[in-house]
Design a protein around this motif. Structure first.
Motif, PDB file in Angstrom:
ATOM      1  N   GLY A 271       0.828  -1.193   0.000  1.00 35.79           N
ATOM      2  CA  GLY A 271       0.000   0.000   0.000  1.00 35.79           C
ATOM      3  C   GLY A 271       0.861   1.240   0.000  1.00 35.79           C
ATOM      4  N   LEU A 272       1.757   1.306   0.974  1.00 36.59           N
ATOM      5  CA  LEU A 272       2.756   2.370   1.079  1.00 36.59           C
ATOM      6  C   LEU A 272       4.118   1.696   1.054  1.00 36.59           C
ATOM      7  N   ASP A 299      -0.126  -5.472   1.004  1.00 37.82           N
ATOM      8  CA  ASP A 299       0.601  -5.292   2.269  1.00 37.82           C
ATOM      9  C   ASP A 299       0.408  -3.858   2.743  1.00 37.82           C
ATOM     10  N   GLU A 300      -0.337  -3.700   3.841  1.00 34.94           N
ATOM     11  CA  GLU A 300      -0.648  -2.367   4.367  1.00 34.94           C
ATOM     12  C   GLU A 300       0.121  -2.081   5.659  1.00 34.94           C
ATOM     13  N   SER A 301       1.301  -2.649   5.799  1.00 37.81           N
ATOM     14  CA  SER A 301       2.053  -2.504   7.047  1.00 37.81           C
ATOM     15  C   SER A 301       2.313  -1.040   7.398  1.00 37.81           C
ATOM     16  N   GLY A 311      -7.565   6.354   9.197  1.00 38.94           N
ATOM     17  CA  GLY A 311      -6.305   5.647   9.369  1.00 38.94           C
ATOM     18  C   GLY A 311      -6.413   4.176   9.053  1.00 38.94           C
ATOM     19  N   ALA A 312      -7.446   3.802   8.274  1.00 33.75           N
ATOM     20  CA  ALA A 312      -7.685   2.384   7.967  1.00 33.75           C
ATOM     21  C   ALA A 312      -6.949   1.925   6.722  1.00 33.75           C
ATOM     22  N   GLY A 313      -6.024   2.714   6.236  1.00 32.69           N
ATOM     23  CA  GLY A 313      -5.197   2.272   5.118  1.00 32.69           C
ATOM     24  C   GLY A 313      -5.708   2.726   3.773  1.00 32.69           C
ATOM     25  N   CYS A 343      -3.715 -10.532   9.078  1.00 28.70           N
ATOM     26  CA  CYS A 343      -4.195 -10.739   7.712  1.00 28.70           C
ATOM     27  C   CYS A 343      -5.717 -10.725   7.777  1.00 28.70           C
ATOM     28  N   SER A 344      -6.321  -9.818   7.000  1.00 27.90           N
ATOM     29  CA  SER A 344      -7.756  -9.609   7.073  1.00 27.90           C
ATOM     30  C   SER A 344      -8.392  -9.867   5.717  1.00 27.90           C
TER      31      SER A 344
END
Length: 505
Positions: A271-272, A299-301, A311-313, A343-344
């Motif tokens: 993601g970032l 991957d939103e780490s 702030g949910a990505g 992992c969602s």
């Protein structure tokens, strides 16, 4: 079968009779039918497996009848000869000797006390810590500490057992439920190590023969997960959606040309991006994954807890239904001040990992106190939306102050709190990677002398699949005030000018 040659008739009769007798004898052996069915099933569409098994049986037979190793013919040595050999033996070093350039241990600053936005070295020197992934400044929050201490006294240090056996307690199921509610997904599974989360989730679903299309800029943990999966890996240029579509179309054309059987297909991205500080265009990824019928692993780490109104990505940032992303993977080591990862996704995705995720099945569960720390951090994030607006303000302010910095390039998306400073080779005269790293380290040292703690981005270059330009990685925190951001930017500018001004073309 009658032929013009009587000897051949006799041979065919003999062979037919022999095969019939062997078949009758084999059918009387207990379990022979099961064995024959197994051989037929294993050979179906996979003759190489049958050949391999036959070779293994052949090897076992040879091994059983091979002459065993004997020790009664060894040369006898006298005690004096043994002592002489022992004195002459020189053991190999456990690790290679470090060169002067590689040995940086003397320069590593040692912090006295807890980690945080403002730290002190062992010599008492105060520093602004702009190298930590503590984006929201929750690492030193008092309520999190109190909850962690209370949980430690109630639950102990850890379960010392895998989650699937006796390692799961009520606080684990609570944080899984909280993350699912926060992201808007059906279910969540947590892991005890942030680094191992993505490289366990990927091989849980991706096997040999499956196809994974991944971004070249993916972090080291994702690369390891892709290698472990043993899938067919195709790479597209970093954050280039046109190149991604080209790769997907090429795979589709190859399927048609070769008649390749249908396998599972995945797109993997961050993601970032940790190594670049830029944000992936999620709407384009979802459009392409639907068009070519792929599953998306994101991957939103670093984006979890930093991007979006809540702030949910990335799904929050682009206002996209999170269920359109098949697997959202993240770390709890950064914004929510804890440890482990998650992992969602759908219920089927999480349940499958509970019996097939290597890092889930074979690692001790996350300690209860760290689990509660993550739950409390998530609660504080939801109760304090000002944290996100402050983080965004500090990020924009810092980038404005460094917009016209000399000698260095500012890499990263506008809203990204992760920033990479790389040498501008169009202006500065530098050599190879080692020379660039030395210049950047000099800037880090100079900034530390003036009260700002920086760090170079470190890479295991013998293991990285793609070459990454050396950089100074900066992480903005919501804990800093305006004066501290201005001071940090000023110190970095001055340090870069002092170190690089004599290297101008």
């Amino acid at each position: 079968m009658e032929t013009a040659y009587p000897p051949l008739n006799e041979l065919f009769v003999f062979l037919n009779t022999t095969i019939t007798q062997i078949s009758i004898f084999y059918s009387h052996i207990p379990g022979s039918g099961i064995l024959l069915k197994y051989i037929k099933n294993s050979h179906q569409n996979d003759p190489f497996r049958t050949i391999l098994e036959l070779l293994l049986v052949f090897f076992a037979i040879i091994y059983l009848f091979t002459k065993k190793y004997r020790t009664d013919n060894l040369i006898e040595l006298t005690p004096q000869e043994v002592e002489e050999l022992v004195d002459e033996w020189q053991p190999e070093p456990l690790v290679p000797q470090l060169s002067d350039e590689e040995n940086e241990f003397d320069k590593i600053p040692v912090i006295n006390g807890p980690q945080g936005p403002r730290v002190k070295l062992v010599n008492g020197k105060p520093l602004l810590n702009i190298s930590s992934f503590d984006f929201l400044g929750l690492l030193s929050h008092d309520s999190i500490k109190e909850k962690a201490i209370k949980t430690l006294r109630e639950y102990g240090v850890g379960s010392c057992g895998p989650p699937g056996f006796y390692g799961t307690v009520d606080v684990h199921t609570e944080i899984e439920r909280k993350i699912s509610d926060f992201l808007g997904t059906e279910d969540t599974i947590i892991y005890s190590q942030g680094f191992s989360t993505i490289n366990s989730a990927i091989p849980s679903f991706c096997k040999r023969g499956d196809i994974i299309v991944a971004d070249e800029g993916c972090n080291f943990s994702i690369q390891k997960g892709l290698q472990i999966s043993r899938s067919i890996i195709k790479w597209y240029k970093h954050n280039n959606m046109e190149d991604l579509e080209r790769v997907l179309r090429k795979i589709k054309d190859e399927d048609i040309e070769t008649g390749r059987r249908l396998t599972r297909r995945f797109i993997v991205s961050e993601g970032l991006f940790e190594n670049y500080g830029d944000i992936t265009p999620l709407p384009n990824l979802i459009e392409l994954k639907k068009k070519f019928k792929y599953r998306l692993i994101l991957d939103e780490s670093l984006s979890f807890g930093t991007l979006g109104k809540r702030g949910a990505g990335l799904t929050d940032y682009f206002d996209i239904d999170p269920n359109q992303v098949d697997m959202i993977v993240g770390s709890m080591c950064y914004s929510i001040a804890s440890s482990g990862g998650f992992c969602s996704g759908s219920f089927e995705i999480t349940e499958h990992q509970r019996i097939s995720g290597p890092a889930y099945c074979y690692s001790a569960s996350l300690p209860a106190m760290l689990t509660v720390a993550a739950t409390e951090s998530l609660k504080l994030l939801k109760q304090n939306p000002l944290l996100l607006s402050t983080l965004k303000f500090n990020t924009l302010l810092f980038k404005q102050l460094l917009h016209n910095i000399k000698y260095l390039l500012l890499n990263g998306s506008a809203d990204s709190p992760v920033i990479h400073l790389r040498i501008d080779e169009g202006i500065v005269r530098v050599g190879d990677i080692e020379d660039k790293e030395k210049c950047l380290q000099d800037i880090v040292d100079e900034a530390m002398n003036n009260g700002v703690l920086l760090t170079r981005a470190k890479y295991n270059r013998t293991q990285e699949l793609f070459s990454i330009e050396p950089s100074i990685r900066i992480c903005i925190s919501a804990s800093f005030n305006k004066k501290e951001i201005e001071k940090t930017a000023s110190v970095i500018k001055s340090a870069a000018t002092k170190v690089l001004k004599n290297r101008v073309h």
